[in-house]
Design a protein around this motif. Structure first.
Motif, PDB file in Angstrom:
ATOM      1  N   THR A   1       1.062  -1.312  -0.221  1.00 14.21           N
ATOM      2  CA  THR A   1      -0.312  -0.096   0.142  1.00 14.21           C
ATOM      3  C   THR A   1       1.119   0.994  -0.149  1.00 14.21           C
ATOM      4  O   THR A   1       2.091   1.269   0.695  1.00 14.21           O
ATOM      5  N   ILE A   2       1.019   1.768  -1.253  1.00 12.84           N
ATOM      6  CA  ILE A   2       1.785   3.434  -1.109  1.00 12.84           C
ATOM      7  C   ILE A   2       1.272   4.572  -1.186  1.00 12.84           C
ATOM      8  O   ILE A   2      -0.216   4.107  -2.270  1.00 12.84           O
ATOM      9  N   THR A   3       1.302   5.622  -1.260  1.00 10.41           N
ATOM     10  CA  THR A   3       0.390   6.554  -0.793  1.00 10.41           C
ATOM     11  C   THR A   3       0.999   8.020  -1.326  1.00 10.41           C
ATOM     12  O   THR A   3       2.200   7.994  -1.168  1.00 10.41           O
ATOM     13  N   THR A   4       0.430   8.795  -1.942  1.00  5.09           N
ATOM     14  CA  THR A   4       1.113  10.417  -2.220  1.00  5.09           C
ATOM     15  C   THR A   4      -0.065  10.754  -1.992  1.00  5.09           C
ATOM     16  O   THR A   4      -1.874  10.718  -2.326  1.00  5.09           O
ATOM     17  N   TRP A   5       0.579  12.800  -1.929  1.00  4.99           N
ATOM     18  CA  TRP A   5      -1.001  14.090  -2.092  1.00  4.99           C
ATOM     19  C   TRP A   5      -0.355  14.607  -3.247  1.00  4.99           C
ATOM     20  O   TRP A   5       0.903  14.055  -4.062  1.00  4.99           O
ATOM     21  N   VAL A   6      -1.685  15.119  -3.687  1.00 12.52           N
ATOM     22  CA  VAL A   6      -1.295  16.032  -5.289  1.00 12.52           C
ATOM     23  C   VAL A   6      -2.069  17.100  -4.704  1.00 12.52           C
ATOM     24  O   VAL A   6      -3.117  17.131  -4.618  1.00 12.52           O
ATOM     25  N   LYS A   7      -1.865  17.737  -5.355  1.00 14.08           N
ATOM     26  CA  LYS A   7      -2.808  19.450  -5.343  1.00 14.08           C
ATOM     27  C   LYS A   7      -3.452  19.968  -7.113  1.00 14.08           C
ATOM     28  O   LYS A   7      -2.679  19.479  -7.615  1.00 14.08           O
ATOM     29  N   VAL A   8      -4.150  20.068  -6.569  1.00 15.88           N
ATOM     30  CA  VAL A   8      -5.199  19.707  -7.377  1.00 15.88           C
ATOM     31  C   VAL A   8      -5.442  21.987  -7.853  1.00 15.88           C
ATOM     32  O   VAL A   8      -6.027  22.164  -7.015  1.00 15.88           O
ATOM     33  N   GLN A   9      -5.387  22.496  -9.671  1.00 13.79           N
ATOM     34  CA  GLN A   9      -5.221  23.705  -8.788  1.00 13.79           C
ATOM     35  C   GLN A   9      -7.074  23.811  -9.377  1.00 13.79           C
ATOM     36  O   GLN A   9      -7.756  22.936 -10.231  1.00 13.79           O
ATOM     37  N   GLY A  10      -7.604  25.061  -9.267  1.00 13.13           N
ATOM     38  CA  GLY A  10      -8.518  24.904  -9.274  1.00 13.13           C
ATOM     39  C   GLY A  10      -9.824  26.271  -8.476  1.00 13.13           C
ATOM     40  O   GLY A  10      -9.153  25.900  -7.139  1.00 13.13           O
ATOM     41  N   LYS A  11     -10.642  26.095  -8.197  1.00 19.76           N
ATOM     42  CA  LYS A  11     -11.922  26.356  -7.354  1.00 19.76           C
ATOM     43  C   LYS A  11     -11.610  25.114  -5.720  1.00 19.76           C
ATOM     44  O   LYS A  11     -12.345  24.523  -6.482  1.00 19.76           O
ATOM     45  N   ALA A  12     -11.914  25.216  -5.353  1.00 19.23           N
ATOM     46  CA  ALA A  12     -11.420  24.496  -4.326  1.00 19.23           C
ATOM     47  C   ALA A  12     -13.390  24.814  -3.291  1.00 19.23           C
ATOM     48  O   ALA A  12     -13.945  25.718  -3.377  1.00 19.23           O
ATOM     49  N   PHE A  13     -13.951  23.421  -3.362  1.00 13.11           N
ATOM     50  CA  PHE A  13     -15.102  23.708  -2.015  1.00 13.11           C
ATOM     51  C   PHE A  13     -15.259  23.581  -0.949  1.00 13.11           C
ATOM     52  O   PHE A  13     -13.385  23.582  -0.665  1.00 13.11           O
ATOM     53  N   PRO A  14     -15.829  24.048   0.028  1.00 17.65           N
ATOM     54  CA  PRO A  14     -15.784  24.925   0.923  1.00 17.65           C
ATOM     55  C   PRO A  14     -15.199  23.485   1.795  1.00 17.65           C
ATOM     56  O   PRO A  14     -16.043  22.572   1.309  1.00 17.65           O
ATOM     57  N   GLN A  15     -14.150  23.129   2.933  1.00 21.90           N
ATOM     58  CA  GLN A  15     -13.728  22.155   3.421  1.00 21.90           C
ATOM     59  C   GLN A  15     -15.178  21.583   4.276  1.00 21.90           C
ATOM     60  O   GLN A  15     -16.121  22.429   5.130  1.00 21.90           O
ATOM     61  N   ALA A  16     -15.529  19.942   4.608  1.00 19.96           N
ATOM     62  CA  ALA A  16     -17.076  19.330   5.216  1.00 19.96           C
ATOM     63  C   ALA A  16     -16.571  19.066   6.627  1.00 19.96           C
ATOM     64  O   ALA A  16     -14.587  18.396   5.823  1.00 19.96           O
ATOM     65  N   ALA A  17     -16.739  19.243   7.670  1.00 20.69           N
ATOM     66  CA  ALA A  17     -17.036  18.869   8.494  1.00 20.69           C
ATOM     67  C   ALA A  17     -16.726  17.065   8.740  1.00 20.69           C
ATOM     68  O   ALA A  17     -17.759  17.103   7.884  1.00 20.69           O
ATOM     69  N   ILE A  18     -16.185  16.602   9.741  1.00 22.42           N
ATOM     70  CA  ILE A  18     -15.866  14.917   9.362  1.00 22.42           C
ATOM     71  C   ILE A  18     -17.060  14.813  10.581  1.00 22.42           C
ATOM     72  O   ILE A  18     -15.968  14.669  11.644  1.00 22.42           O
ATOM     73  N   THR A  19     -18.048  14.404  10.450  1.00 21.69           N
ATOM     74  CA  THR A  19     -18.666  14.512  11.811  1.00 21.69           C
ATOM     75  C   THR A  19     -19.583  13.204  11.853  1.00 21.69           C
ATOM     76  O   THR A  19     -20.109  12.654  10.619  1.00 21.69           O
TER      77      THR A  19
END
Length: 295
Positions: free
Chosen positions: A163-181
């Protein structure tokens, strides 16, 4: 008499040399056995960390990946744009940087790629195509700008699951961050289906049986003819709120057709987790999300 003494001395010398030769041979074998045993212990530790089996259930997670596997992630364009197709390329290599050539099928695919947004509001499960020479590719798109975590799940032939992971930053308008409730009620209606989730334990370090019961939202009739999705009645992906803990869980009874589908897992530590259950009915795949708190 002198001749007899000389013969005795010569025989003693021969016997002494033979004994020394045997002792040296035993020491050499012992030195070889020690590093071999050490390698065997390392291999056991590596394999034991990747796949945990409970009947027909298999599970893999972040933090259990092989130290001898590397992935070179590439994106085209190099900075993906929101709502625009991009190609994700992954080259899988061993610890010496050489491409790994062969991969086992794992639930009908050589690689599963999970993509989630940082706030876990977006989820996708896709399957890159193997091009050979360790290279996988898939075309996809991201719904909005922001940070996304990608998790590659695969099994090199002759090795344990990785299991290998990475992060990627996507350009463009971001949605408001949703709370993880955490959900107050573990019942969701999605795409015309209602799923009720029950868990016999939500305690870190303890085995937990997750049971999904699927019914038709309009008629409330139990769905007992679920179709195989990637060779099983369903798949469950779990990720912690901070995205550091990841579990990909397969069902206890892969040939079940519903209305109940059971998955056994162990939450590695306390905290908030998001659970995505994936099922297929009448040719349509639907995803049911839940958020739970593990004590």
């Amino acid at each position: 008499m002198n001749m007899n003494k000389l013969i005795i001395v010569m025989l003693s010398a021969v016997l002494l040399l033979a004994a020394c030769g045997k002792a040296e041979s035993r020491q050499h074998d012992g030195q070889q056995a020690t590093p071999t045993g050490s390698h065997a212990d390392d291999s056991q530790k590596a394999e034991g960390g990747h796949d945990m089996e409970h009947g027909e259930h298999k599970e893999s997670g972040i933090g259990e990946q092989s130290a001898n596997i590397e992935v070179d992630w590439r994106f085209s364009p190099e900075q993906p744009q929101a709502s625009t197709n991009a190609v994700v390329s992954l080259k899988v290599m061993d610890g010496q940087g050489k491409p790994i050539q062969s991969f086992d099928l794992n639930h009908e695919k050589k690689m599963h790629l999970i993509m989630v947004s940082k706030d876990l509001s977006y989820f996708d499960h896709i399957h890159p195509e193997y091009k050979g020479d360790g290279q996988f590719e898939v075309e996809t798109s991201f719904p909005a700008g922001g940070d996304y975590k990608l998790v590659a799940d695969f099994i090199p032939t002759g090795q344990s699951a990785a299991t290998i992971t990475t992060w990627v930053k996507v350009q463009g308008k971001a949605f408001p961050q949703a709370a993880i409730t955490p959900d107050s009620k573990l019942e969701k209606t999605v795409d015309g289906y209602t799923a009720v989730l029950s868990a016999d334990s939500l305690k870190a370090g303890s085995e937990s049986m997750l049971t999904f019961r699927i019914s038709d939202a309009a008629s409330a009739k139990p769905v007992d003819d679920l179709e195989p999705y990637l060779g099983a009645v369903g798949h469950v992906v779990i990720m912690s709120e901070d995205t550091e803990q990841y579990l990909h869980v397969h069902p206890m009874n892969e040939s079940s057709t519903g209305p109940a589908a059971q998955f056994m897992t162990t939450f590695p530590k306390a905290g908030v987790y998001k659970i995505w259950g994936q099922f297929q009915h009448q040719g349509k795949v639907f995803v049911v999300p839940f958020v739970v708190k593990v004590s």
